[in-house]
Design a protein around this motif. Structure first.
Motif, PDB file in Angstrom:
ATOM      1  N   ILE A  59      58.467 -29.055  38.080  1.00 37.86           N
ATOM      2  CA  ILE A  59      59.566 -30.036  38.919  1.00 37.86           C
ATOM      3  C   ILE A  59      59.550 -31.430  38.263  1.00 37.86           C
ATOM      4  O   ILE A  59      60.657 -32.220  38.135  1.00 37.86           O
ATOM      5  CB  ILE A  59      59.018 -30.381  40.452  1.00 37.86           C
ATOM      6  CG1 ILE A  59      60.406 -30.606  41.258  1.00 37.86           C
ATOM      7  CG2 ILE A  59      57.785 -31.308  40.712  1.00 37.86           C
ATOM      8  CD1 ILE A  59      61.179 -29.338  41.635  1.00 37.86           C
ATOM      9  N   ASN A  60      58.396 -31.930  37.648  1.00 39.41           N
ATOM     10  CA  ASN A  60      58.260 -33.135  36.913  1.00 39.41           C
ATOM     11  C   ASN A  60      59.276 -33.192  35.734  1.00 39.41           C
ATOM     12  O   ASN A  60      59.943 -33.949  35.222  1.00 39.41           O
ATOM     13  CB  ASN A  60      56.880 -33.272  36.326  1.00 39.41           C
ATOM     14  CG  ASN A  60      56.115 -34.242  37.059  1.00 39.41           C
ATOM     15  OD1 ASN A  60      56.691 -35.328  37.658  1.00 39.41           O
ATOM     16  ND2 ASN A  60      54.755 -34.313  37.060  1.00 39.41           N
ATOM     17  N   ARG A  62      62.720 -19.636  41.407  1.00 44.46           N
ATOM     18  CA  ARG A  62      61.639 -20.680  41.845  1.00 44.46           C
ATOM     19  C   ARG A  62      60.284 -19.697  42.384  1.00 44.46           C
ATOM     20  O   ARG A  62      60.658 -18.950  43.019  1.00 44.46           O
ATOM     21  CB  ARG A  62      62.126 -21.335  43.107  1.00 44.46           C
ATOM     22  CG  ARG A  62      61.096 -22.405  43.852  1.00 44.46           C
ATOM     23  CD  ARG A  62      62.025 -22.864  45.123  1.00 44.46           C
ATOM     24  NE  ARG A  62      62.711 -22.082  45.988  1.00 44.46           N
ATOM     25  CZ  ARG A  62      63.893 -22.135  46.275  1.00 44.46           C
ATOM     26  NH1 ARG A  62      64.893 -22.760  45.703  1.00 44.46           N
ATOM     27  NH2 ARG A  62      64.323 -21.162  46.910  1.00 44.46           N
ATOM     28  N   VAL A  76      55.940 -20.420  43.369  1.00 45.98           N
ATOM     29  CA  VAL A  76      54.695 -21.207  43.536  1.00 45.98           C
ATOM     30  C   VAL A  76      53.590 -20.731  42.816  1.00 45.98           C
ATOM     31  O   VAL A  76      53.544 -19.407  43.068  1.00 45.98           O
ATOM     32  CB  VAL A  76      54.560 -21.496  45.213  1.00 45.98           C
ATOM     33  CG1 VAL A  76      53.137 -22.172  45.193  1.00 45.98           C
ATOM     34  CG2 VAL A  76      55.553 -22.430  45.588  1.00 45.98           C
ATOM     35  N   SER A 136      56.794 -18.872  47.894  1.00 42.72           N
ATOM     36  CA  SER A 136      56.701 -20.160  48.560  1.00 42.72           C
ATOM     37  C   SER A 136      55.414 -20.506  48.933  1.00 42.72           C
ATOM     38  O   SER A 136      54.539 -19.642  48.845  1.00 42.72           O
ATOM     39  CB  SER A 136      57.340 -20.032  50.091  1.00 42.72           C
ATOM     40  OG  SER A 136      57.094 -20.853  50.790  1.00 42.72           O
ATOM     41  N   ILE A 137      55.296 -21.815  49.344  1.00 41.42           N
ATOM     42  CA  ILE A 137      53.807 -22.454  49.572  1.00 41.42           C
ATOM     43  C   ILE A 137      53.369 -21.642  50.837  1.00 41.42           C
ATOM     44  O   ILE A 137      52.002 -21.501  50.807  1.00 41.42           O
ATOM     45  CB  ILE A 137      54.068 -23.999  49.446  1.00 41.42           C
ATOM     46  CG1 ILE A 137      52.432 -24.459  49.372  1.00 41.42           C
ATOM     47  CG2 ILE A 137      54.443 -24.429  50.753  1.00 41.42           C
ATOM     48  CD1 ILE A 137      52.518 -26.022  49.287  1.00 41.42           C
ATOM     49  N   ASN A 173      42.985 -24.889  47.246  1.00 40.06           N
ATOM     50  CA  ASN A 173      43.103 -26.261  47.784  1.00 40.06           C
ATOM     51  C   ASN A 173      44.878 -26.808  47.223  1.00 40.06           C
ATOM     52  O   ASN A 173      45.323 -26.109  46.123  1.00 40.06           O
ATOM     53  CB  ASN A 173      42.254 -27.229  46.967  1.00 40.06           C
ATOM     54  CG  ASN A 173      41.090 -27.086  48.022  1.00 40.06           C
ATOM     55  OD1 ASN A 173      40.951 -26.802  48.960  1.00 40.06           O
ATOM     56  ND2 ASN A 173      39.899 -26.826  46.837  1.00 40.06           N
ATOM     57  N   LEU A 174      45.339 -27.632  47.613  1.00 34.95           N
ATOM     58  CA  LEU A 174      46.526 -28.157  47.540  1.00 34.95           C
ATOM     59  C   LEU A 174      46.737 -28.501  46.055  1.00 34.95           C
ATOM     60  O   LEU A 174      48.020 -28.260  45.337  1.00 34.95           O
ATOM     61  CB  LEU A 174      47.107 -29.088  48.359  1.00 34.95           C
ATOM     62  CG  LEU A 174      48.455 -29.544  48.139  1.00 34.95           C
ATOM     63  CD1 LEU A 174      49.289 -28.599  48.360  1.00 34.95           C
ATOM     64  CD2 LEU A 174      48.650 -30.985  49.313  1.00 34.95           C
ATOM     65  N   VAL A 194      48.103 -26.088  43.465  1.00 30.38           N
ATOM     66  CA  VAL A 194      49.185 -25.260  43.718  1.00 30.38           C
ATOM     67  C   VAL A 194      50.317 -26.235  43.207  1.00 30.38           C
ATOM     68  O   VAL A 194      50.540 -27.226  43.267  1.00 30.38           O
ATOM     69  CB  VAL A 194      49.595 -25.288  45.301  1.00 30.38           C
ATOM     70  CG1 VAL A 194      50.970 -24.323  45.528  1.00 30.38           C
ATOM     71  CG2 VAL A 194      48.485 -24.578  45.892  1.00 30.38           C
ATOM     72  N   GLU A 195      51.347 -25.508  42.467  1.00 31.67           N
ATOM     73  CA  GLU A 195      52.651 -26.323  42.027  1.00 31.67           C
ATOM     74  C   GLU A 195      53.669 -25.327  42.167  1.00 31.67           C
ATOM     75  O   GLU A 195      53.669 -24.063  41.806  1.00 31.67           O
ATOM     76  CB  GLU A 195      52.234 -26.712  40.489  1.00 31.67           C
ATOM     77  CG  GLU A 195      52.115 -25.634  39.286  1.00 31.67           C
ATOM     78  CD  GLU A 195      52.105 -25.969  38.010  1.00 31.67           C
ATOM     79  OE1 GLU A 195      52.711 -27.172  37.573  1.00 31.67           O
ATOM     80  OE2 GLU A 195      51.561 -25.344  37.147  1.00 31.67           O
ATOM     81  N   LEU A 196      54.571 -26.009  42.206  1.00 31.99           N
ATOM     82  CA  LEU A 196      56.127 -25.307  42.296  1.00 31.99           C
ATOM     83  C   LEU A 196      56.563 -25.515  40.766  1.00 31.99           C
ATOM     84  O   LEU A 196      56.698 -26.422  40.053  1.00 31.99           O
ATOM     85  CB  LEU A 196      57.167 -26.316  42.896  1.00 31.99           C
ATOM     86  CG  LEU A 196      58.650 -25.834  43.104  1.00 31.99           C
ATOM     87  CD1 LEU A 196      58.686 -24.461  44.015  1.00 31.99           C
ATOM     88  CD2 LEU A 196      59.463 -26.819  43.683  1.00 31.99           C
ATOM     89  N   TYR A 252      59.541 -23.204  38.009  1.00 31.65           N
ATOM     90  CA  TYR A 252      60.941 -22.513  37.879  1.00 31.65           C
ATOM     91  C   TYR A 252      61.077 -21.939  36.557  1.00 31.65           C
ATOM     92  O   TYR A 252      60.465 -22.474  35.397  1.00 31.65           O
ATOM     93  CB  TYR A 252      62.275 -23.561  37.913  1.00 31.65           C
ATOM     94  CG  TYR A 252      62.585 -24.234  39.326  1.00 31.65           C
ATOM     95  CD1 TYR A 252      63.427 -23.839  40.221  1.00 31.65           C
ATOM     96  CD2 TYR A 252      61.682 -25.105  39.711  1.00 31.65           C
ATOM     97  CE1 TYR A 252      63.588 -24.206  41.208  1.00 31.65           C
ATOM     98  CE2 TYR A 252      61.788 -25.875  41.175  1.00 31.65           C
ATOM     99  CZ  TYR A 252      62.915 -25.152  41.654  1.00 31.65           C
ATOM    100  OH  TYR A 252      63.182 -25.702  42.907  1.00 31.65           O
TER     101      TYR A 252
END
Lengths: 126, 294
Positions: A42-43, A72, A74, A89-90, A109-110, A113-115, A117
């Motif tokens: 996403i960055n 998309r 995750v 999805s998350i 852990n969060l 996790v990354e979104l 594409y």
């Protein structure tokens, strides 16, 4: 896998104010889209598209996913580096996952996790 | 669009949550959003904001300008929809009830509403110097904004949405485009006879609301509808809000399947009834003056 195609004009006519960014994205997907494991964070997409707001970026990404230009997902990353699981999805990310790089089950852990594409089944032409 | 408020609530919850529980808090929050599309949008917005937090999102102002012979309840209806969105203010601008004779008369009477609306836009600009001002105009309102952009060179806007436009297709958009930062979008009603009638019976108007501009600086989007059929909830939410706030031109299915324009519209756009009428009046007056038998 058979590929469909969508013209670049179709995309730029939907987002005329981001024409240049969409051209750059199309060019990037043409150059590197075939590479195994190629995906965009996403960055990276934010820097590429330079949206005027977060909702603008959301709308552009939604449109590209609808047209299957991008897909998309995750990804859960191992603390030892590299992905250890991809999910739609998350919400679908499990509490615990087998980390093949560590050889054991780990709690997710969060920050793991990354979104992301990846290129979809539709190619951009024109 | 998903409410920014939900995202703020989620971020607020995360501030007080230990790292190891953050994932399950997000999952629980998202599961509480029943609409799958909203849930998906909220999730993506979360990721976007996580990587690029925007502390001070810019303010959007939308100016709504109506047409003639109406008090335009659509303005308040659309304004209410816009006001429900974060960082958006809507300003319905009126110029009183504008009747058909004043609309028809090509001199003087059209000036007052143009000057009034220009003053309103300047006031908004002065009161909100950092806001992005976009305009949505219908019918005579499209003529007003075109004249403002043409003549009042101190006024610039962000985006322009037209519908039921009576601006001439020969309007020099290339001249005013530098003062419109975003896109110009013209929603065309292919069953709309009023722009063609206005073109035919008086001066300085055009059929762009029925036939489009076909201009490099303007995007035409076609719908099978009449002059005031744009003011539905669906049209406002699906087509206008994405454009005015994010610059997205959601395609209309009618744009690609429409056939030849309505014959009446084509003919009225072509026949200059005003010129024929003017010539007839001049000929009548001349014959009366010269004493020739009628």
């Amino acid at each position: 896998m058979s590929k469909c195609s969508v013209s670049l004009d179709t995309l730029t006519s939907e987002f005329p104010e981001h024409e240049l960014a969409l051209r750059q994205l199309a060019s990037l997907l043409r150059q590197k889209g075939q590479q195994d494991g190629f995906c965009l964070s996403i960055n990276r997409l934010y820097d590429l598209i330079e949206p005027q707001s977060t909702t603008t970026l959301l709308r552009i990404l939604e449109s590209l996913v609808d047209k299957d230009v991008l897909q998309r997902f995750v990804r859960v990353n191992s603390y030892n580096g590299g992905g250890i699981g991809d999910f739609a999805s998350i919400v679908d990310v499990p509490v615990e996952i087998f980390d093949a790089r560590m050889g054991c089950n780990v709690e997710v852990n969060l920050d793991q996790v990354e979104l992301l594409y990846k290129p979809g089944r539709t190619e951009i032409h024109g | 669009m998903v409410k920014q408020l939900q995202l703020e609530q989620l971020q607020q919850q995360l501030l007080t949550t230990p790292d190891e529980l953050k994932l399950s808090v997000i999952q629980g929050f998202l599961c509480g959003v029943t609409n799958p599309l909203e849930r998906q949008q909220l999730e993506i917005l979360y990721w976007i904001n996580k990587s690029h937090p925007l502390p001070n999102p810019s303010q959007d102002i939308v100016v709504l300008i109506h047409g003639i012979r109406t008090n335009a309840p659509w303005q308040e209806k659309f304004a209410a929809k816009l006001e429900g969105l974060p960082n958006v203010k809507a300003f319905p601008i009126g110029y009183g009830y504008f009747d058909a004779p004043r609309f028809w008369f090509p001199f003087i009477t059209r000036r007052r509403p143009i000057e009034h609306v220009a003053r309103q836009i300047r006031t908004l600009k002065n009161d909100n110097p950092n806001a992005r001002i976009s305009v949505i105009a219908h019918s005579f309102g499209t003529y007003i904004i075109s004249k403002i952009l043409d003549d009042q060179t101190d006024i610039s806007i962000h985006r322009l949405q037209l519908c039921g436009s009576i601006i001439s297709p020969q309007f020099r958009w290339d001249k005013v485009k530098p003062r419109i930062k975003g896109a110009v979008l013209n929603d065309v009603g292919t069953d709309d006879v009023w722009p063609a009638l206005a073109t035919s019976v008086t001066w300085d108007y055009g059929s762009s609301g029925a036939l489009g501009f076909k201009d490099a600086s303007v995007r035409d989007r076609f719908f099978k509808c009449g002059h005031s059929d744009f003011f539905t909830d669906i049209h406002m939410e699906k087509y206008w809000i994405p454009f005015l706030l994010d610059g997205q031109i959601v395609p209309s299915p009618w744009s690609s399947v429409r056939s030849q324009p309505n014959k009446f519209i084509e003919v009225m756009s072509f026949i200059p009834l005003k010129s024929i009428g003017a010539i007839a009046i001049i000929a009548f007056a001349y014959l009366r003056w010269s004493g020739s038998p009628l």
